[in-house]
Design a protein around this motif. Structure first.
Motif, mmCIF file in Angstrom:
data_model
loop_
_atom_site.group_PDB
_atom_site.id
_atom_site.type_symbol
_atom_site.label_atom_id
_atom_site.label_comp_id
_atom_site.label_asym_id
_atom_site.label_seq_id
_atom_site.Cartn_x
_atom_site.Cartn_y
_atom_site.Cartn_z
ATOM 1 N N SER A 111 0.835 -1.202 0.000
ATOM 2 C CA SER A 111 0.000 0.000 0.000
ATOM 3 C C SER A 111 0.873 1.257 0.000
ATOM 4 O O SER A 111 2.098 1.193 -0.040
ATOM 5 C CB SER A 111 -0.904 0.006 1.235
ATOM 6 N N GLY A 112 0.205 2.398 0.085
ATOM 7 C CA GLY A 112 0.925 3.674 0.108
ATOM 8 C C GLY A 112 1.652 3.958 1.406
ATOM 9 O O GLY A 112 2.396 4.951 1.488
ATOM 10 N N GLU A 130 5.572 4.588 1.423
ATOM 11 C CA GLU A 130 6.240 5.886 1.341
ATOM 12 C C GLU A 130 6.487 6.478 2.737
ATOM 13 O O GLU A 130 7.483 7.185 2.949
ATOM 14 C CB GLU A 130 5.420 6.853 0.495
#
Length: 276
Positions: free
Chosen positions: A116-117, A120
């Protein structure tokens, strides 16, 4: 008052049992208890104050707020915050030394966070040296490298795996990963395994999961990678179940193509225990 009126008043009174159950008197709330109150947007948008308000918002927001408190305490802690005891060695009593000893922060996560994000966010923490040690599942390692080689896309939770598989697509929750990404991963990693085997034979290097991940972080050489920054900042990454995923598949295939590469997990068990 007549007997009739007395009976009527008695009938209109709530039963003692019901009154005792519903109108029970409260005991004092423990001293220092926080009052539930959310963020006041009439004061403008102050993101720091908004996050602080989570602690008194209730439900899961308060768990998040408590987590923030714990993280901030870890970052601020110094050994000098603790009293010196009879068990402290002489060198541990030096004030300057105690003021420089910080909390060693371990960050552990599973593959879905990297898919998933949240990847980051983890990358930022590693790049900015906000953590000292990483502990990941195998998927949390390989997905980082795979995302450097190809994109992950938004799908839907209810999409059928069987139908997607026929189209060469893999579903992770509501994320879609083209199978081509895993093919690119194989093309990228097998030559690295070849070189690692060569160095094992010629230089006597004993590879461990953490050494292998460090090497892969160096080889990916990509600023979006968690493990590129772990390599750059010399942050160790431990993965006790390194074979439980696509990395394990790649090691399996490589053992037939070029037998002999050894990955020693026991050394890493010693190393991660020493870190703690």
């Amino acid at each position: 008052m007549s007997a009739l009126n007395s009976e009527s008043a008695k009938d209109m009174s709530a039963p003692d049992m019901a009154t005792a159950a519903v109108l029970i008197k409260s005991t004092p709330v423990p001293e220092g208890s926080k009052t539930i109150k959310g963020y006041d947007f009439d004061q403008g948008v102050d993101y720091s104050a908004l996050l602080d308000s989570y602690l008194t918002t209730g439900f899961q927001a308060s768990h998040f707020g408590r987590a923030v408190e714990i993280v901030n305490h870890m970052r601020a802690w110094r050994l000098s915050d603790e009293p010196i005891t009879d068990l402290d060695a002489e060198e541990d009593r030096d004030p300057e030394y105690r003021n420089n000893v910080k909390c060693k922060i371990f960050l552990g996560y599973t593959s879905n966070l990297v898919s998933s994000g949240i990847r980051e966010t983890i990358k930022y923490l590693v790049k900015a040296r906000h953590v000292d040690v990483l502990v990941s599942s195998a998927g949390g390692v390989e997905e980082d490298f795979i995302k450097c080689l190809g994109s992950t896309y938004l799908g839907r939770f209810h999409m059928q795996g069987k139908e997607l598989r026929a189209k060469g697509l893999n579903r992770i929750g509501n994320l879609l990963v083209p199978n081509d990404n895993y093919c690119k991963f194989e093309d990228w990693i097998i030559p690295i395994f070849d070189q690692m085997l060569k160095e094992q034979k010629e230089q006597g290097i004993v590879w461990t999961p953490s050494k292998m991940i460090r090497r892969l972080g160096k080889e990916i050489n990509h600023p979006d990678s968690i493990y590129y920054w772990a390599y750059k900042n010399d942050i160790p990454v431990y993965c006790p179940a390194i074979t439980d995923g696509s990395l394990g598949d790649m090691l399996y295939f490589h053992s037939y193509r070029s037998p002999g590469l050894v990955v020693d997990l026991v050394q890493d068990i010693r190393a991660v225990n020493s870190e703690a």
